[in-house]
Scaffold this motif. Structure first.
Motif, PDB file in Angstrom:
ATOM      1  N   GLU A 177       0.836  -1.207   0.000  1.00 18.00           N
ATOM      2  CA  GLU A 177       0.000   0.000   0.000  1.00 18.00           C
ATOM      3  C   GLU A 177       0.872   1.258   0.000  1.00 18.00           C
ATOM      4  OE1 GLU A 177      -0.493  -2.641   1.970  1.00 18.00           O
ATOM      5  OE2 GLU A 177      -2.366  -3.382   1.105  1.00 18.00           O
ATOM      6  N   LEU A 178       1.940   1.207   0.813  1.00 14.99           N
ATOM      7  CA  LEU A 178       2.841   2.362   0.887  1.00 14.99           C
ATOM      8  C   LEU A 178       3.539   2.578  -0.457  1.00 14.99           C
ATOM      9  CD1 LEU A 178       4.004   4.461   2.940  1.00 14.99           C
ATOM     10  CD2 LEU A 178       5.987   2.965   3.088  1.00 14.99           C
ATOM     11  N   LEU A 179       3.959   1.474  -1.076  1.00 11.99           N
ATOM     12  CA  LEU A 179       4.628   1.584  -2.378  1.00 11.99           C
ATOM     13  C   LEU A 179       3.684   2.190  -3.411  1.00 11.99           C
ATOM     14  CD1 LEU A 179       6.592  -1.788  -2.432  1.00 11.99           C
ATOM     15  CD2 LEU A 179       7.576   0.502  -2.299  1.00 11.99           C
ATOM     16  N   LEU A 180       2.424   1.761  -3.347  1.00 12.79           N
ATOM     17  CA  LEU A 180       1.427   2.288  -4.277  1.00 12.79           C
ATOM     18  C   LEU A 180       1.267   3.799  -4.090  1.00 12.79           C
ATOM     19  CD1 LEU A 180      -0.193   0.777  -6.419  1.00 12.79           C
ATOM     20  CD2 LEU A 180      -2.055   0.563  -4.787  1.00 12.79           C
ATOM     21  N   GLN A 181       1.338   4.217  -2.829  1.00 15.78           N
ATOM     22  CA  GLN A 181       1.214   5.649  -2.539  1.00 15.78           C
ATOM     23  C   GLN A 181       2.455   6.413  -2.963  1.00 15.78           C
ATOM     24  OE1 GLN A 181       0.634   6.442   1.623  1.00 15.78           O
ATOM     25  NE2 GLN A 181      -1.352   5.431   1.622  1.00 15.78           N
ATOM     26  N   GLY A 185       2.097   7.228  -6.606  1.00 17.11           N
ATOM     27  CA  GLY A 185       1.491   8.530  -6.310  1.00 17.11           C
ATOM     28  C   GLY A 185       0.000   8.474  -6.043  1.00 17.11           C
ATOM     29  N   TYR A 186      -0.535   7.290  -5.746  1.00 19.10           N
ATOM     30  CA  TYR A 186      -1.964   7.193  -5.466  1.00 19.10           C
ATOM     31  C   TYR A 186      -2.229   7.558  -4.018  1.00 19.10           C
ATOM     32  CZ  TYR A 186      -2.168   4.531  -9.797  1.00 19.10           C
ATOM     33  OH  TYR A 186      -2.069   4.135 -11.087  1.00 19.10           O
ATOM     34  N   ASN A 187      -3.240   8.400  -3.796  1.00 17.45           N
ATOM     35  CA  ASN A 187      -3.559   8.698  -2.410  1.00 17.45           C
ATOM     36  C   ASN A 187      -4.847   8.011  -1.977  1.00 17.45           C
ATOM     37  OD1 ASN A 187      -5.059  10.326  -4.017  1.00 17.45           O
ATOM     38  ND2 ASN A 187      -4.123  12.227  -3.338  1.00 17.45           N
TER      39      ASN A 187
END
Ligand code: CA
Length: 225
Positions: A177-181, A185-187
């Motif tokens: 999830e952190l990597l995705l954020q 750049g997904y919030n």
């Protein structure tokens, strides 16, 4: 003004996409067939490509592969437009190399959020311009190049960001999830399968050095020498 190429054979959808992109301040280019889309991509070098998977003349997957093979188009971010049930893992996986996908029918708002996130990270430069040496890996943060034992490895923008992010946090586990954020750049919480397929592809490209990317089961990934 950022240029976005839409390769989509459904005329109504293509028009709707172009209308919304222009309303958001992008310049939209449209191609209705695969071969035309590839030609426009090579000539115009857009900032991002929205690529339909099922296209007349040439499949979206073939176009993406062709773009990745040519150095001047290799780094252009590609967002695939797929129908539910299409081979999503293959599309964002090693074989094809799209940066992300969105399943039809999608909301225009979600699509625009994805586009902005992808453009933001492809234009982001790391703060320190230097070469980071991690075991056999040399990561050139200025030229966005990676070498393994002195041999250059071609990475897409997303793959580079992912490797760089992990390398700055050596030995520390990063959740999907952190990597995705942080990398995508997904919030909001998206589909973490994108992270897994990119890690697989990155490992493959790095060869033996790919083993440095460790899977922490049920949680995420870390880079370890
Ligand atoms: Ca189609």
């Amino acid at each position: 003004m950022k240029k976005i190429l839409v390769i989509e054979d459904e005329k109504d959808l293509s028009d709707l996409l172009a209308f919304n992109l222009e309303k958001e301040g992008f310049r939209a280019l449209c191609a209705l067939t695969g071969p035309e889309g590839l030609a426009v991509a090579q000539e115009e070098l857009p900032d991002l490509i929205l690529l339909d998977l099922m296209l007349p003349g040439m499949m979206g997957t073939e176009i993406c592969t062709a773009l990745r093979r040519t150095s001047k188009t290799a780094a252009i971010p590609v967002l695939m437009l797929t129908a539910r049930g299409e081979e999503i893992d293959r599309v964002v996986g090693f074989e094809v190399g799209a940066d992300d996908y969105i399943v039809k029918p999608f909301s225009m708002r979600e699509l625009l959020l994805r586009i902005r996130a992808i453009l933001r990270r492809s234009s982001q430069e790391p703060e320190t311009a230097a070469t980071l040496q991690v075991g056999p890996l040399a990561i050139d943060t200025e030229r966005h190049q990676v070498q393994v034992d002195g041999e250059p490895v071609e990475l897409t923008t997303t793959e580079f960001k992912l490797l760089f992010y992990l390398s700055e946090r050596m030995g520390r586990v990063q959740s999907r999830e952190l990597l995705l954020q942080q990398v995508w750049g997904y919030n909001y919480v998206g589909d973490t399968r994108t992270v897994d397929t990119h890690v697989t592809r990155l490992r493959n490209k790095l060869g033996a050095a790919g083993e440095m990317i460790k899977t922490v089961r049920g949680f995420g990934y870390k880079l370890e020498d």
